[in-house]
Design a protein around this motif. Structure first.
Motif, PDB file in Angstrom:
ATOM      1  N   ARG A 464       7.276 -17.985   5.423  1.00 25.48           N
ATOM      2  CA  ARG A 464       5.790 -18.058   4.488  1.00 25.48           C
ATOM      3  C   ARG A 464       5.652 -19.349   4.987  1.00 25.48           C
ATOM      4  O   ARG A 464       6.364 -20.452   5.367  1.00 25.48           O
ATOM      5  N   GLU A 465       4.091 -19.638   4.366  1.00 22.30           N
ATOM      6  CA  GLU A 465       3.774 -21.256   4.238  1.00 22.30           C
ATOM      7  C   GLU A 465       4.217 -22.051   3.005  1.00 22.30           C
ATOM      8  O   GLU A 465       4.534 -21.159   1.774  1.00 22.30           O
ATOM      9  N   LEU A 466       4.878 -23.463   3.549  1.00 30.43           N
ATOM     10  CA  LEU A 466       5.205 -24.426   1.947  1.00 30.43           C
ATOM     11  C   LEU A 466       4.068 -25.101   2.375  1.00 30.43           C
ATOM     12  O   LEU A 466       4.097 -26.670   3.075  1.00 30.43           O
ATOM     13  N   LYS A 467       3.339 -25.510   1.079  1.00 28.90           N
ATOM     14  CA  LYS A 467       2.664 -26.724   1.371  1.00 28.90           C
ATOM     15  C   LYS A 467       3.499 -27.789   0.366  1.00 28.90           C
ATOM     16  O   LYS A 467       3.847 -27.712  -1.012  1.00 28.90           O
ATOM     17  N   LEU A 468       3.571 -28.728   0.798  1.00 29.07           N
ATOM     18  CA  LEU A 468       4.058 -30.095   0.467  1.00 29.07           C
ATOM     19  C   LEU A 468       3.617 -30.874  -0.001  1.00 29.07           C
ATOM     20  O   LEU A 468       2.351 -31.462   0.600  1.00 29.07           O
ATOM     21  N   ASP A 469       3.435 -32.163  -1.374  1.00 30.09           N
ATOM     22  CA  ASP A 469       2.284 -33.568  -1.856  1.00 30.09           C
ATOM     23  C   ASP A 469       3.237 -34.089  -1.708  1.00 30.09           C
ATOM     24  O   ASP A 469       4.671 -34.376  -2.622  1.00 30.09           O
ATOM     25  N   LEU A 470       3.208 -35.220  -0.516  1.00 30.18           N
ATOM     26  CA  LEU A 470       4.837 -35.967  -0.538  1.00 30.18           C
ATOM     27  C   LEU A 470       4.572 -37.022  -1.337  1.00 30.18           C
ATOM     28  O   LEU A 470       5.460 -37.579  -1.882  1.00 30.18           O
ATOM     29  N   ARG A 471       3.592 -37.069  -2.782  1.00 31.37           N
ATOM     30  CA  ARG A 471       3.590 -38.367  -3.411  1.00 31.37           C
ATOM     31  C   ARG A 471       4.805 -37.731  -4.618  1.00 31.37           C
ATOM     32  O   ARG A 471       5.374 -38.166  -5.603  1.00 31.37           O
ATOM     33  N   GLN A 472       4.994 -36.060  -4.847  1.00 31.94           N
ATOM     34  CA  GLN A 472       5.793 -35.992  -5.756  1.00 31.94           C
ATOM     35  C   GLN A 472       7.708 -35.383  -5.374  1.00 31.94           C
ATOM     36  O   GLN A 472       7.702 -35.045  -4.232  1.00 31.94           O
ATOM     37  N   ALA A 473       8.330 -36.483  -6.138  1.00 29.30           N
ATOM     38  CA  ALA A 473       9.609 -36.565  -5.373  1.00 29.30           C
ATOM     39  C   ALA A 473      10.411 -35.212  -5.133  1.00 29.30           C
ATOM     40  O   ALA A 473      11.170 -34.991  -4.184  1.00 29.30           O
ATOM     41  N   PHE A 474       9.831 -34.049  -5.866  1.00 27.61           N
ATOM     42  CA  PHE A 474      10.091 -33.005  -5.550  1.00 27.61           C
ATOM     43  C   PHE A 474      10.051 -32.793  -4.443  1.00 27.61           C
ATOM     44  O   PHE A 474      11.362 -32.015  -2.972  1.00 27.61           O
ATOM     45  N   ASP A 475       8.752 -32.751  -3.753  1.00 26.25           N
ATOM     46  CA  ASP A 475       8.193 -31.826  -2.120  1.00 26.25           C
ATOM     47  C   ASP A 475       8.943 -32.758  -0.531  1.00 26.25           C
ATOM     48  O   ASP A 475       8.844 -32.879   0.238  1.00 26.25           O
ATOM     49  N   LEU A 476       9.235 -34.239  -2.101  1.00 21.26           N
ATOM     50  CA  LEU A 476       9.784 -35.477  -0.407  1.00 21.26           C
ATOM     51  C   LEU A 476      11.028 -34.886  -0.559  1.00 21.26           C
ATOM     52  O   LEU A 476      11.642 -35.109   0.439  1.00 21.26           O
ATOM     53  N   GLU A 477      11.675 -34.376  -1.374  1.00 24.03           N
ATOM     54  CA  GLU A 477      13.376 -34.131  -0.759  1.00 24.03           C
ATOM     55  C   GLU A 477      12.971 -32.760   0.114  1.00 24.03           C
ATOM     56  O   GLU A 477      14.104 -33.043   0.552  1.00 24.03           O
ATOM     57  N   ARG A 478      11.857 -31.560  -0.652  1.00 23.14           N
ATOM     58  CA  ARG A 478      11.994 -30.935   0.349  1.00 23.14           C
ATOM     59  C   ARG A 478      11.700 -30.911   1.756  1.00 23.14           C
ATOM     60  O   ARG A 478      11.935 -30.752   2.688  1.00 23.14           O
ATOM     61  N   SER A 479      10.748 -31.944   1.615  1.00 21.67           N
ATOM     62  CA  SER A 479      10.449 -32.203   3.529  1.00 21.67           C
ATOM     63  C   SER A 479      11.276 -33.582   4.029  1.00 21.67           C
ATOM     64  O   SER A 479      11.866 -33.186   5.535  1.00 21.67           O
ATOM     65  N   ARG A 480      12.751 -33.805   3.249  1.00 22.77           N
ATOM     66  CA  ARG A 480      13.194 -34.551   4.282  1.00 22.77           C
ATOM     67  C   ARG A 480      14.126 -33.719   5.000  1.00 22.77           C
ATOM     68  O   ARG A 480      14.936 -33.402   5.690  1.00 22.77           O
ATOM     69  N   LEU A 481      14.550 -32.735   4.028  1.00 27.17           N
ATOM     70  CA  LEU A 481      15.906 -31.837   4.598  1.00 27.17           C
ATOM     71  C   LEU A 481      15.504 -31.032   5.490  1.00 27.17           C
ATOM     72  O   LEU A 481      15.730 -31.210   6.470  1.00 27.17           O
ATOM     73  N   LEU A 482      14.205 -30.316   5.749  1.00 30.38           N
ATOM     74  CA  LEU A 482      13.397 -29.617   6.727  1.00 30.38           C
ATOM     75  C   LEU A 482      13.858 -30.553   7.700  1.00 30.38           C
ATOM     76  O   LEU A 482      14.081 -29.951   8.861  1.00 30.38           O
ATOM     77  N   HIS A 483      13.029 -32.041   7.620  1.00 32.96           N
ATOM     78  CA  HIS A 483      13.061 -32.383   9.372  1.00 32.96           C
ATOM     79  C   HIS A 483      14.407 -32.816   9.142  1.00 32.96           C
ATOM     80  O   HIS A 483      14.826 -33.136  10.359  1.00 32.96           O
ATOM     81  N   ARG A 484      15.014 -33.352   8.361  1.00 29.22           N
ATOM     82  CA  ARG A 484      16.526 -33.867   8.623  1.00 29.22           C
ATOM     83  C   ARG A 484      17.757 -32.547   9.587  1.00 29.22           C
ATOM     84  O   ARG A 484      18.310 -32.521  10.888  1.00 29.22           O
ATOM     85  N   LEU A 485      17.003 -31.233   9.032  1.00 28.70           N
ATOM     86  CA  LEU A 485      17.551 -30.156  10.076  1.00 28.70           C
ATOM     87  C   LEU A 485      17.296 -30.074  11.093  1.00 28.70           C
ATOM     88  O   LEU A 485      17.866 -29.525  12.200  1.00 28.70           O
ATOM     89  N   ARG A 486      15.623 -29.912  11.213  1.00 27.71           N
ATOM     90  CA  ARG A 486      15.552 -30.220  13.101  1.00 27.71           C
ATOM     91  C   ARG A 486      15.707 -31.046  13.830  1.00 27.71           C
ATOM     92  O   ARG A 486      16.285 -30.844  14.963  1.00 27.71           O
ATOM     93  N   LEU A 487      16.236 -31.877  12.829  1.00 30.25           N
ATOM     94  CA  LEU A 487      16.716 -33.134  13.759  1.00 30.25           C
ATOM     95  C   LEU A 487      18.190 -32.896  14.441  1.00 30.25           C
ATOM     96  O   LEU A 487      18.350 -33.025  15.329  1.00 30.25           O
ATOM     97  N   LEU A 488      18.687 -31.297  13.776  1.00 31.46           N
ATOM     98  CA  LEU A 488      20.385 -30.904  13.574  1.00 31.46           C
ATOM     99  C   LEU A 488      19.972 -29.735  14.485  1.00 31.46           C
ATOM    100  O   LEU A 488      21.107 -29.279  15.048  1.00 31.46           O
TER     101      LEU A 488
END
Length: 819
Positions: A464-488
């Motif tokens: 499924r697709e997930l659209k994030l607005d990085l100006r929103q704190a909630f979406d920013l946290e989602r993006s950080r989690l996904l990027h951190r998991l990719r690093l792992l």
């Protein structure tokens, strides 16, 4: 019979076997159940009865406290229709102890991978499937129903009206009805296990509805109806007899496979002997292949002990993890896989006799959801066709083959793509299991699960697709989690390329959770107990091991995207060191775009980038100094690569937005753009970049182009200059007729023999333009030098035609027209 173990040879992941196991256990009422599986999982059995546990799930075994990134792990998957799972759930609901009696995971993980592993479909992995194939069946479950279930069915009396029981959540949905032995599609239903089979306390029930299986504790013992037990165990006796013959005539395995099989069966016998010393009534649920090895007379205990003595072991940890039907279908993990887990789940959980009808209704729903018009009439006709096919093929009931053929012909109109859609979403399915939160596991896995709940990102297997607005704190946290998991190494999400290229505050992902991520998280656990801690440590390790400067700069970008402030200083130090040691300008040019993107869009994430800006500006200076020496003496291939690098630096400078750096870069391009010793592709591109930046005007470019297009310049060099200048966008020729006329005059003046050499280069350039631009260029080229008064060309204005537009233009502008 109480002194002899009840051996239940099953087909792994077989709904027919699962129903027969439940019936046999209810009739036998064992004091302990032995199941083929790793003994280390004994402590995990109680979690199987938790209300939050939902199959498919798998036992995961992995070496404990092992920092080796090349971690080995093993899975033991179980579906709702797996006999082993039904035996576990039956036992947990009645407080009957369960023990696993296969080779320990500690031994399995310590041994090197076997070079000869049985392939999917082999007799040892699926012996019941081999029997079905020998009998002419393409579906082992249909063979089981026809040959085993129907052969040994027997009528059952109505349940006693005073029977009381507590519901067993492990029972198939059909257990709530009268039919508990065969799929709901069987017209000759076997009603041998009514709802009272799920009694929570068998000793307290006078009559459990088993037709005479009286269970009472009047004398402190359990009394069983021998006739009922004989009927329930008859299919397994027949399977045991068949397996004895199959094993006798099966091809000899390789040495490694033979040794592993001997060790596994030795461990099974050791576990069986230990249980028989403690309990009177012992039931064993194992693959049908192993039943002859557990049948008396058994080898001596000393012989089995000698087989397993001295085997290497490692410390292991076990846990439950979610699994999927798709993974069951791919033959991954321990035991045999199944090609149609979705179909088997449907057979096992059907609540009435309309199995085929309900399946085709679901198939119609799949097609409708994808926009394919399917009516009720289609479903009715497909049902009739499936029944007719079963009759023609001599089968008592329609199976998966008949249902698939009917759906293909009627619902899909013979379209293979539509049938593939049904197979993927229904026959296989995307069902994802669930395990309770209190299930033991590595700390980082619990941290991920908590983040998924907090950020409302449930782990679903479907994409499924997930659209994030990085100006929103909630979406920013989602993006950080996904990027951190990719690093792992946990590729839960993938950034969509189109969205990433825009470089805005918006980010689009495609996410899909896979069961094997559980192993990735175990590996990541060696770096830390939380995602943030592990990702920080992983970035530090990657920075030290990066092979090129571009690898380090890409890591800087990933570090910023994942918001790892503690890791950034170390990565910048590694970047500084790499820059000092790397004198290749090409490497610096490759590394710059990632840094520029980080500078341009890092502020959206609220990160201090002052240190990174200093490093980036220093890199730009080094590129400007080294570029003149790097562009000389290049052949066609090298020139094309360097052109792309120059474009990358130009785009990076636009993101950095530093006037001094841009001025220095344009000065370098200006000095190189007029050199005759450079490849024409590069000088043409440099002139175009200078024109786009406003560093030179159109008149100057026209003079330079005219010099290049003269007769004395080799045609190949001229074509390369034109390709470099015009590549990427044709709007320049659309709006500047002077440049178009220069190109047109040069092109029409090329000698015939040289034109063949130049044509591929020009075609490659112009083919990259959008079709509307190519059409407009062609129209303008056709009218060069042929404009006539009154035609409305750029050079001629027809006052009479213009006067027609003046009133409309004046009205739009709100002005009065003065003639």
């Amino acid at each position: 019979m109480a002194s002899e173990p009840l051996l239940l040879g099953v087909r792994h992941h077989g709904p027919g076997s699962a129903r027969a196991v439940r019936r046999a256990l209810a009739a036998f009422q064992p004091e302990v159940i032995l199941i083929e599986g790793p003994p280390e999982a004994d402590a995990l059995v109680p979690y199987a009865g938790d209300e939050d546990m939902r199959a498919p799930v798998a036992l995961l075994g992995y070496p404990a406290d092992n920092p080796d990134p090349k971690l080995r792990a093993s899975f033991w998957p179980l579906a709702e229709f797996s006999p082993e799972w039904q035996a576990i759930r039956w036992a947990v609901a009645r407080d009957v102890p369960v023990r696993f009696v296969d080779m320990p995971a500690a031994v399995r993980l310590a041994a090197p991978p076997s070079p000869a592993v049985p392939e999917a479909g082999s007799v040892r992995l699926d012996p019941i499937g081999a029997l079905a194939e020998a009998a002419g069946y393409d579906d082992p479950e249909r063979w089981w129903e026809d040959v085993v279930e129907h052969r040994f069915n027997h009528p059952a009396p109505a349940p006693a009206p005073h029977s009381t029981s507590a519901a067993d959540p492990s029972a198939p949905a059909s257990d709530s009805a009268a039919d508990h032995s065969v799929p709901a599609s069987d017209s000759a239903a076997d009603h041998s296990v009514p709802a009272a089979d799920s009694a929570a306390d068998p000793a307290a029930v006078a009559d459990d509805g088993m037709g005479g299986v009286g269970l009472f504790a009047g004398d402190g013992g359990v009394h069983v109806d021998e006739a009922e037990l004989a009927a329930a165990s008859a299919p397994f006796a027949a399977i045991a007899e068949a397996m004895t013959v199959v094993r006798a005539h099966s091809p000899e395995p390789g040495e490694a496979e033979r040794v592993e099989e001997e060790r596994r069966e030795a461990y099974m016998r050791i576990g069986l002997r230990g249980a028989l010393k403690e309990f009177e009534r012992v039931a064993v649920v194992c693959g049908a292949w192993h039943v002859p090895a557990l049948t008396a007379p058994l080898p001596s205990a000393s012989a089995d002990a000698a087989v397993v003595r001295g085997l290497p072991k490692v410390k292991v940890a076990m846990t439950w993890v979610p699994w999927t039907h798709a993974r069951l279908a791919s033959w991954q993990g321990y035991g045999a896989g199944v090609r149609s887990p979705g179909w088997y789940h449907h057979l096992f959980t059907s609540v009435d006799a309309h199995v085929i009808e309900r399946w085709l209704v679901r198939a119609a729903g799949v097609l409708r959801k994808d926009g394919v018009p399917v009516s009720s009439a289609h479903v009715i006709e497909a049902t009739r066709l499936a029944d007719a096919l079963a009759t023609m093929r001599g089968r008592p009931l329609a199976g998966l083959a008949e249902v698939t053929d009917a759906a293909h012909a009627v619902l899909c109109d013979g379209d293979d793509l539509r049938l593939a859609l049904i197979n993927r979403r229904l026959v296989v399915g995307d069902r994802l299991g669930r395990v309770p939160d209190q299930t033991p596991g590595v700390p980082i896995a619990k941290d991920v699960a908590g983040s998924q709940r907090r950020l409302r990102l449930p782990p679903k297997v479907e994409r499924r697709e997930l659209k994030l607005d990085l100006r929103q704190a909630f979406d920013l946290e989602r993006s950080r989690l996904l990027h951190r998991l990719r690093l792992l190494g946990v590729e839960w999400g993938k950034v969509l390329a189109a969205s990433k290229g825009k470089g805005t505050f918006r980010e689009e992902w495609e996410i899909a959770w896979q069961p094997e991520f559980a192993v990735d998280l175990v590996e990541a656990g060696a770096y830390g107990t939380t995602v943030l801690e592990a990702a920080t440590a992983r970035v530090a390790e990657l920075a030290l091991s990066a092979a090129t400067l571009a690898d380090v700069t890409a890591l800087v970008e990933r570090c910023l995207l994942a918001d790892l402030p503690d890791a950034l200083p170390g990565v910048l130090d590694a970047l500084d060191e790499r820059m000092a040691l790397d004198a290749d300008v090409a490497h610096l040019m490759d590394a710059l775009p990632a840094l520029a993107r980080t500078l341009r869009y890092g502020d959206v994430r609220g990160t201090d980038l002052s240190a990174l800006r200093d490093v980036t500006l220093g890199m730009i200076t080094r590129i400007c100094v080294g570029l003149p020496a790097a562009v000389g003496g290049l052949d066609d291939t090298a020139a094309a690569v360097m052109r792309d690098r120059i474009d990358g630096v130009q785009g990076a400078l636009a993101l950095v937005d530093e006037a001094e750096a841009q001025a220095r870069w344009q000065a370098v391009l200006a000095g190189l753009s007029t050199r005759d010793d450079l490849h024409g592709l590069l000088t043409g591109r440099m002139n175009r970049l200078l024109l786009d930046a406003g560093a030179v005007d159109v008149d100057e470019i026209g003079e330079r182009m005219a010099l290049v297009l003269t007769v004395g310049v080799p045609v190949a060099r001229t074509a390369a200059w034109i390709e470099g200048f015009l590549a990427g966008d044709g709007l320049l020729l659309v709006h500047d007729e002077r440049l178009l006329a220069l190109v047109d005059a040069w092109l029409t003046g090329i000698p015939a023999d040289a034109f063949v050499e130049v044509l591929p280069l020009l075609r490659r350039t112009f083919s990259g333009y959008p079709a509307p631009q190519r059409r407009m260029i062609g129209e303008r080229a056709a009218n060069i030098g042929t404009a006539r008064p009154g035609t409305g060309s750029d050079d001629e204005v027809d006052p009479a035609r213009g006067a027609l537009l003046l009133p409309v233009a004046a009205r739009l502008l709100g002005r009065e027209l003065h003639v």
